[in-house]
Design a protein around this motif. Structure first.
Motif, PDB file in Angstrom:
ATOM      1  N   LEU A  62       5.941 -25.853 -55.033  1.00 45.48           N
ATOM      2  CA  LEU A  62       5.327 -26.062 -56.389  1.00 45.48           C
ATOM      3  C   LEU A  62       4.617 -25.187 -57.090  1.00 45.48           C
ATOM      4  CD1 LEU A  62       4.211 -29.792 -55.864  1.00 45.48           C
ATOM      5  CD2 LEU A  62       6.151 -29.093 -57.363  1.00 45.48           C
ATOM      6  N   PRO A  63       4.006 -24.274 -56.314  1.00 49.03           N
ATOM      7  CA  PRO A  63       3.207 -23.267 -57.192  1.00 49.03           C
ATOM      8  C   PRO A  63       4.252 -22.128 -57.844  1.00 49.03           C
ATOM      9  CG  PRO A  63       2.276 -23.562 -55.148  1.00 49.03           C
ATOM     10  CD  PRO A  63       3.289 -24.579 -55.072  1.00 49.03           C
ATOM     11  N   GLU A  64       5.235 -21.915 -56.877  1.00 58.54           N
ATOM     12  CA  GLU A  64       6.248 -21.165 -57.383  1.00 58.54           C
ATOM     13  C   GLU A  64       7.044 -21.349 -58.641  1.00 58.54           C
ATOM     14  OE1 GLU A  64      10.036 -18.384 -55.869  1.00 58.54           O
ATOM     15  OE2 GLU A  64       9.131 -19.855 -54.305  1.00 58.54           O
ATOM     16  N   GLU A  65       7.260 -22.835 -58.516  1.00 57.10           N
ATOM     17  CA  GLU A  65       8.100 -23.291 -59.744  1.00 57.10           C
ATOM     18  C   GLU A  65       6.991 -23.474 -61.113  1.00 57.10           C
ATOM     19  OE1 GLU A  65       9.304 -27.263 -58.477  1.00 57.10           O
ATOM     20  OE2 GLU A  65      10.903 -26.428 -57.020  1.00 57.10           O
ATOM     21  N   ASP A  66       5.831 -23.844 -60.915  1.00 62.87           N
ATOM     22  CA  ASP A  66       4.991 -23.683 -61.964  1.00 62.87           C
ATOM     23  C   ASP A  66       4.592 -22.386 -62.582  1.00 62.87           C
ATOM     24  OD1 ASP A  66       4.653 -26.389 -61.594  1.00 62.87           O
ATOM     25  OD2 ASP A  66       2.798 -26.071 -60.342  1.00 62.87           O
ATOM     26  N   CYS A  67       4.830 -21.359 -61.642  1.00 60.26           N
ATOM     27  CA  CYS A  67       4.758 -19.866 -62.168  1.00 60.26           C
ATOM     28  C   CYS A  67       5.877 -19.623 -62.969  1.00 60.26           C
ATOM     29  CB  CYS A  67       4.601 -18.877 -61.093  1.00 60.26           C
ATOM     30  SG  CYS A  67       3.005 -19.101 -60.022  1.00 60.26           S
ATOM     31  N   MET A  68       7.140 -20.047 -62.478  1.00 56.18           N
ATOM     32  CA  MET A  68       8.246 -19.753 -63.272  1.00 56.18           C
ATOM     33  C   MET A  68       8.322 -20.301 -64.500  1.00 56.18           C
ATOM     34  SD  MET A  68      10.313 -17.557 -61.581  1.00 56.18           S
ATOM     35  CE  MET A  68      11.772 -17.728 -62.292  1.00 56.18           C
ATOM     36  N   GLN A  69       7.842 -21.615 -64.852  1.00 55.83           N
ATOM     37  CA  GLN A  69       7.884 -22.491 -65.869  1.00 55.83           C
ATOM     38  C   GLN A  69       6.564 -21.659 -66.770  1.00 55.83           C
ATOM     39  OE1 GLN A  69       7.155 -26.556 -65.003  1.00 55.83           O
ATOM     40  NE2 GLN A  69       9.212 -26.678 -64.221  1.00 55.83           N
ATOM     41  N   LEU A  70       5.565 -21.472 -66.394  1.00 53.28           N
ATOM     42  CA  LEU A  70       4.543 -20.925 -67.138  1.00 53.28           C
ATOM     43  C   LEU A  70       4.715 -19.485 -67.389  1.00 53.28           C
ATOM     44  CD1 LEU A  70       1.236 -22.337 -65.349  1.00 53.28           C
ATOM     45  CD2 LEU A  70       2.486 -23.395 -67.636  1.00 53.28           C
ATOM     46  N   ASN A  71       5.483 -18.677 -66.741  1.00 55.55           N
ATOM     47  CA  ASN A  71       5.642 -17.253 -67.197  1.00 55.55           C
ATOM     48  C   ASN A  71       7.234 -16.810 -66.730  1.00 55.55           C
ATOM     49  OD1 ASN A  71       2.797 -16.917 -67.189  1.00 55.55           O
ATOM     50  ND2 ASN A  71       2.786 -16.856 -64.848  1.00 55.55           N
ATOM     51  N   PRO A  72       7.806 -17.447 -67.902  1.00 49.95           N
ATOM     52  CA  PRO A  72       9.277 -17.115 -67.769  1.00 49.95           C
ATOM     53  C   PRO A  72       9.712 -15.673 -68.135  1.00 49.95           C
ATOM     54  CG  PRO A  72       8.795 -18.484 -69.761  1.00 49.95           C
ATOM     55  CD  PRO A  72       7.775 -18.237 -68.886  1.00 49.95           C
ATOM     56  N   SER A  73      10.640 -15.184 -67.594  1.00 54.74           N
ATOM     57  CA  SER A  73      11.156 -13.727 -67.932  1.00 54.74           C
ATOM     58  C   SER A  73      11.739 -13.819 -69.324  1.00 54.74           C
ATOM     59  CB  SER A  73      12.068 -13.269 -66.851  1.00 54.74           C
ATOM     60  OG  SER A  73      13.269 -14.083 -66.938  1.00 54.74           O
ATOM     61  N   PHE A  74      11.883 -12.388 -69.831  1.00 55.63           N
ATOM     62  CA  PHE A  74      12.569 -12.157 -71.058  1.00 55.63           C
ATOM     63  C   PHE A  74      13.900 -12.577 -71.229  1.00 55.63           C
ATOM     64  CE2 PHE A  74      14.734  -9.373 -73.816  1.00 55.63           C
ATOM     65  CZ  PHE A  74      14.295  -9.664 -74.901  1.00 55.63           C
ATOM     66  N   LYS A  75      14.554 -12.351 -69.916  1.00 58.86           N
ATOM     67  CA  LYS A  75      16.103 -12.576 -69.908  1.00 58.86           C
ATOM     68  C   LYS A  75      16.163 -14.316 -69.956  1.00 58.86           C
ATOM     69  CE  LYS A  75      17.433  -8.601 -67.268  1.00 58.86           C
ATOM     70  NZ  LYS A  75      18.042  -8.135 -65.920  1.00 58.86           N
ATOM     71  N   GLY A  76      15.375 -14.912 -69.206  1.00 60.76           N
ATOM     72  CA  GLY A  76      15.342 -16.400 -69.095  1.00 60.76           C
ATOM     73  C   GLY A  76      15.057 -17.120 -70.557  1.00 60.76           C
ATOM     74  N   ILE A  77      14.378 -16.614 -71.370  1.00 62.62           N
ATOM     75  CA  ILE A  77      13.862 -16.930 -72.811  1.00 62.62           C
ATOM     76  C   ILE A  77      15.068 -16.498 -73.701  1.00 62.62           C
ATOM     77  CG2 ILE A  77      12.470 -16.521 -74.630  1.00 62.62           C
ATOM     78  CD1 ILE A  77      10.085 -16.079 -72.831  1.00 62.62           C
ATOM     79  N   ALA A  78      15.673 -15.348 -73.434  1.00 61.57           N
ATOM     80  CA  ALA A  78      16.827 -14.983 -74.269  1.00 61.57           C
ATOM     81  C   ALA A  78      18.224 -15.845 -74.115  1.00 61.57           C
ATOM     82  CB  ALA A  78      17.071 -13.429 -74.102  1.00 61.57           C
ATOM     83  N   TRP A  79      18.237 -16.114 -72.725  1.00 62.48           N
ATOM     84  CA  TRP A  79      19.408 -16.898 -72.481  1.00 62.48           C
ATOM     85  C   TRP A  79      19.109 -18.278 -72.714  1.00 62.48           C
ATOM     86  CZ3 TRP A  79      24.171 -16.551 -70.584  1.00 62.48           C
ATOM     87  CH2 TRP A  79      24.809 -17.605 -69.998  1.00 62.48           C
ATOM     88  N   ASN A  80      18.107 -18.882 -72.628  1.00 64.33           N
ATOM     89  CA  ASN A  80      17.791 -20.343 -73.036  1.00 64.33           C
ATOM     90  C   ASN A  80      17.906 -20.265 -74.555  1.00 64.33           C
ATOM     91  OD1 ASN A  80      17.391 -21.232 -70.615  1.00 64.33           O
ATOM     92  ND2 ASN A  80      15.214 -20.917 -70.681  1.00 64.33           N
ATOM     93  N   SER A  81      17.563 -19.369 -75.360  1.00 64.70           N
ATOM     94  CA  SER A  81      17.649 -19.278 -76.705  1.00 64.70           C
ATOM     95  C   SER A  81      18.993 -19.316 -77.142  1.00 64.70           C
ATOM     96  CB  SER A  81      16.955 -18.334 -77.241  1.00 64.70           C
ATOM     97  OG  SER A  81      15.359 -18.198 -76.971  1.00 64.70           O
ATOM     98  N   LEU A  82      19.912 -18.422 -76.689  1.00 66.01           N
ATOM     99  CA  LEU A  82      21.217 -18.312 -76.921  1.00 66.01           C
ATOM    100  C   LEU A  82      22.045 -19.610 -76.603  1.00 66.01           C
ATOM    101  CD1 LEU A  82      21.992 -14.722 -75.635  1.00 66.01           C
ATOM    102  CD2 LEU A  82      21.972 -15.519 -78.118  1.00 66.01           C
ATOM    103  N   MET A  83      21.838 -20.261 -75.540  1.00 72.27           N
ATOM    104  CA  MET A  83      22.528 -21.497 -75.395  1.00 72.27           C
ATOM    105  C   MET A  83      21.911 -22.782 -76.170  1.00 72.27           C
ATOM    106  SD  MET A  83      24.286 -21.306 -72.546  1.00 72.27           S
ATOM    107  CE  MET A  83      24.926 -19.635 -73.323  1.00 72.27           C
ATOM    108  N   ALA A  84      20.652 -22.575 -76.618  1.00 64.95           N
ATOM    109  CA  ALA A  84      20.328 -23.747 -77.668  1.00 64.95           C
ATOM    110  C   ALA A  84      20.967 -23.347 -78.898  1.00 64.95           C
ATOM    111  CB  ALA A  84      18.742 -23.623 -77.792  1.00 64.95           C
ATOM    112  N   ILE A  85      21.047 -22.224 -79.354  1.00 62.60           N
ATOM    113  CA  ILE A  85      21.922 -21.661 -80.725  1.00 62.60           C
ATOM    114  C   ILE A  85      23.406 -22.120 -80.480  1.00 62.60           C
ATOM    115  CG2 ILE A  85      22.725 -19.835 -82.038  1.00 62.60           C
ATOM    116  CD1 ILE A  85      19.881 -18.605 -81.571  1.00 62.60           C
ATOM    117  N   ASP A  86      23.869 -21.839 -79.463  1.00 65.23           N
ATOM    118  CA  ASP A  86      25.238 -22.098 -79.346  1.00 65.23           C
ATOM    119  C   ASP A  86      25.542 -23.673 -79.225  1.00 65.23           C
ATOM    120  OD1 ASP A  86      28.071 -22.059 -78.153  1.00 65.23           O
ATOM    121  OD2 ASP A  86      27.536 -22.300 -76.003  1.00 65.23           O
ATOM    122  N   ILE A  87      24.683 -24.595 -78.522  1.00 63.19           N
ATOM    123  CA  ILE A  87      24.877 -25.999 -78.678  1.00 63.19           C
ATOM    124  C   ILE A  87      24.849 -26.463 -79.899  1.00 63.19           C
ATOM    125  CG2 ILE A  87      23.858 -28.434 -77.685  1.00 63.19           C
ATOM    126  CD1 ILE A  87      23.189 -26.762 -75.177  1.00 63.19           C
ATOM    127  N   ALA A  88      23.483 -25.773 -80.785  1.00 58.37           N
ATOM    128  CA  ALA A  88      23.446 -26.323 -82.071  1.00 58.37           C
ATOM    129  C   ALA A  88      24.375 -26.125 -82.982  1.00 58.37           C
ATOM    130  CB  ALA A  88      22.097 -26.006 -82.636  1.00 58.37           C
TER     131      ALA A  88
END
Length: 268
Positions: A62-88
């Motif tokens: 759980l602590p590792e997952e919380d750290c990943m959610q609270l401190n996402p990497s730049f690649k993760g943010i960019a990837w999730n943003s592109l996927m959201a734009i793609d779906i929309a």
């Protein structure tokens, strides 16, 4: 001694820890552990050992997952943003997804464009032309085209099974899609097939310039039609275009000679 007792009693009255409800706070830690020890043993005996192991694993994860959610990497943010734009954007372009859509009346015509790049018509037509062909050059081209079509089906089916991405709309695939293992969204099999076939014809057939332009437009429209009916995302179609081009290059690399093609056709 009486004087000492008189001095202690007022202190006890003013001391909060001397009250009965707070007596446990004044006890030492070993006494508390001794009191809690039997309860722990009893709960450990009644509890399941496997559940305790699972809880320990979850508490470690759980602590590792919380750290990943609270401190996402730049690649993760960019990837999730592109996927959201793609779906929309894919949902916005799905104007023929159902009969109630803005272009619902044109759904049958748009589906017909997609059928032109379906695997069954191309495989069946190639087999018929190969069976009626009498020239070595024609048999060579048609045999390699048939090889490319089977390669396309296996590649798309394998990648779709590996990725298992659903389309922008909840749609059940048709019977022909199940037969050709074209069940999931990524990559778009119609787009990869149209790209591979059009590139194959442009390189191995002598065609007039208008027909060459129509081939390119057809490949693009075949991929766009799959987005319009809500079957694939934009990224699925773009991935299909790239995979179709790579498949053509692979077939060119392993091109079967006329002697090999003649030997294969003689087995029929």
């Amino acid at each position: 001694m009486p004087a000492q007792q008189r001095r202690v009693r007022p202190r006890d009255r003013n001391n909060v820890l001397a009250r009965p409800e707070f007596m446990s706070l004044g006890q030492s830690l070993p006494m508390l552990q001794e009191n809690r020890g039997p309860n722990r043993k009893q709960s450990g005996q009644t509890g399941n050992s496997t559940e305790g192991a699972k809880e320990r694993r979850q508490s470690q994860q759980l602590p590792e997952e919380d750290c990943m959610q609270l401190n996402p990497s730049f690649k993760g943010i960019a990837w999730n943003s592109l996927m959201a734009i793609d779906i929309a954007m894919s949902k916005r372009l799905g104007v023929c997804a159902n009969s109630g859509s803005s272009w619902g009346s044109a759904r049958s015509m748009v589906k017909l464009i997609g059928i032109t790049s379906h695997g069954f018509p191309w495989i069946g037509g190639t087999i018929v032309c190969l069976w009626k062909s009498n020239t070595l050059a024609g048999q060579e081209v048609l045999t390699n085209l048939l090889l490319a079509l089977f390669l396309d089906i296996l590649t798309v089916a394998g990648l779709q099974k590996l990725v298992k991405r659903r389309g922008p709309y909840d749609m059940t695939p048709g019977v022909l899609d199940y037969l050709l293992l074209d069940v999931y969204a990524f990559p778009a099999g119609h787009a990869s097939r149209a790209t591979m076939v059009s590139k194959f014809f442009l390189n191995h057939l002598v065609l007039a310039i208008p027909i060459r332009i129509l081939l390119v437009i057809w490949a693009f429209m075949a991929g766009l039609s799959r987005i319009m009916i809500g079957r694939h995302h934009i990224s699925d179609v773009l991935g299909g275009f790239v995979i179709g081009y790579l498949q053509f290059n692979l077939v060119e690399f392993i091109w079967l000679s006329s002697n090999t093609c003649q030997m294969i056709t003689s087995l029929w």
